[in-house]
Design an enzyme around this catalytic site. Structure first.
Site, PDB file in Angstrom:
ATOM      1  N   LYS A  69      34.214  44.192  43.367  1.00 18.49           N
ATOM      2  CA  LYS A  69      33.385  43.746  44.477  1.00 18.49           C
ATOM      3  C   LYS A  69      34.072  44.421  45.908  1.00 18.49           C
ATOM      4  O   LYS A  69      35.101  44.142  46.272  1.00 18.49           O
ATOM      5  CB  LYS A  69      33.331  42.229  44.964  1.00 18.49           C
TER       6      LYS A  69
ATOM      7  N   PHE B 207      25.430  51.053  43.797  1.00 20.50           N
ATOM      8  CA  PHE B 207      25.590  50.042  42.402  1.00 20.50           C
ATOM      9  C   PHE B 207      24.093  49.686  41.991  1.00 20.50           C
ATOM     10  O   PHE B 207      24.000  49.010  41.187  1.00 20.50           O
ATOM     11  CB  PHE B 207      26.458  48.846  42.674  1.00 20.50           C
TER      12      PHE B 207
ATOM     13  N   ARG C 112      17.893  36.371  45.665  1.00 18.00           N
ATOM     14  CA  ARG C 112      19.140  35.938  44.784  1.00 18.00           C
ATOM     15  C   ARG C 112      18.755  35.578  43.520  1.00 18.00           C
ATOM     16  O   ARG C 112      17.763  34.944  42.916  1.00 18.00           O
ATOM     17  CB  ARG C 112      19.602  34.588  45.356  1.00 18.00           C
TER      18      ARG C 112
ATOM     19  N   LYS D   4      28.887  36.861  41.297  1.00 19.07           N
ATOM     20  CA  LYS D   4      30.098  37.386  42.025  1.00 19.07           C
ATOM     21  C   LYS D   4      31.303  36.385  41.821  1.00 19.07           C
ATOM     22  O   LYS D   4      31.325  34.998  41.571  1.00 19.07           O
ATOM     23  CB  LYS D   4      30.093  37.166  43.483  1.00 19.07           C
TER      24      LYS D   4
END
Length: 276
Positions: A44, A116, A186, A192
């Protein structure tokens, strides 16, 4: 007449500085119930998220990023989603560079655009990873690179990798399901993972510094959206102690769970929230 032309030019400049706010894929929080081997894993990055629409870079908030022409000269015409990244623990420096209306070449030469995702592309995420690898190789730009994607065998390997990278200064890990089709909003397809939690609070006061911090701020007094007040001193640089965030500013902090009184444990300042 001159005044009218000036106003028109100002309006045009303002229009050029804004764009439609991009619809992006957003992550949910890892909860430990997944089959890790079905996910691609990546670091991340703590940079500035940027959407490439084929012609220009646009921030998550819908602002055109004034990247130098040479920086994006060899980018593809295809849409990309990624992060403008300078390095670990350099978010503030990155933000300072990419938010300038007049880009500074020497600063942008340090930045890389780590992609990404391929917005609106067909196929699984595995197929999109392969397509991104091909794009980076085909366009051969020194400023365009792919966020390394890798596999891990199980949850133990995942936690070991998280610990390894966090000790090296990384923010955490991202997990993207191998079979996920592209979508926005979302989604549990993207997760994450960090060893700590982070959230935001409003600065409502200061505590004076002592010892070597005499004459500076020792801690920020902050208030959560639930009305809880506490102090954050850990994580403040000397510069922030000399010139702290203004009263009313919203700051992001990290913590490890809550006390029995509902206050964050081991709160540590991360950054001032920036709307961009």
């Amino acid at each position: 007449m001159i005044k009218t032309l000036t106003m028109l030019l100002l309006v045009a400049c303002c229009q050029l500085a804004a764009a439609s706010k991009p619809e992006l894929l957003l992550a949910e929080v890892y909860n430990g119930t997944i089959a890790v081997q079905q996910y691609w894993v990546s670091e991340k990055l703590d940079g500035v998220r940027a959407y490439w629409d084929g012609k220009q870079l646009i921030s998550r908030g819908g602002n055109v990023i004034a990247a130098p022409a040479w920086f994006v000269a060899d980018f593809p015409g295809q849409k990309l989603d990624g992060e403008l990244w300078l390095g670990r623990n350099k978010f503030a420096e990155t933000l300072s560079i990419v938010t300038k209306h007049q880009p500074v070449d020497s600063e942008w030469q340090q930045i890389r655009y780590y992609i990404f995702e391929l917005p609106q592309a067909e196929g699984s995420f595995t197929a999109r990873v392969n397509a991104m690898q091909a794009l980076v190789q085909q366009h051969n730009s020194r400023y365009l690179t792919l966020v390394p994607q890798f596999r891990l065998a199980d949850k133990a390997a995942l936690q070991a990798k998280l610990s390894e990278l966090e000790q090296a200064g990384a923010e955490g890990l991202m997990l993207h399901h191998q079979d996920a089709l592209y979508k926005t909003g979302r989604s549990a397809d993207l997760l994450k993972l960090k060893s700590y939690q982070d959230t935001e609070a409003e600065v409502v006061g200061y505590r004076p510094g002592k010892g070597k911090y005499q004459g500076m701020v020792g801690a920020l007094v902050v208030k959560t959206p639930q009305g809880k007040e506490f102090a954050i001193g850990s994580g403040l640089t000397d510069e922030l102690r000399r010139t702290p965030p203004q009263i009313g500013a919203v700051v992001t902090y990290r913590y490890n769970g809550l006390t029995k009184h509902g206050l964050p444990r081991f709160a540590r300042f991360l950054r001032v929230r920036q709307e961009f």
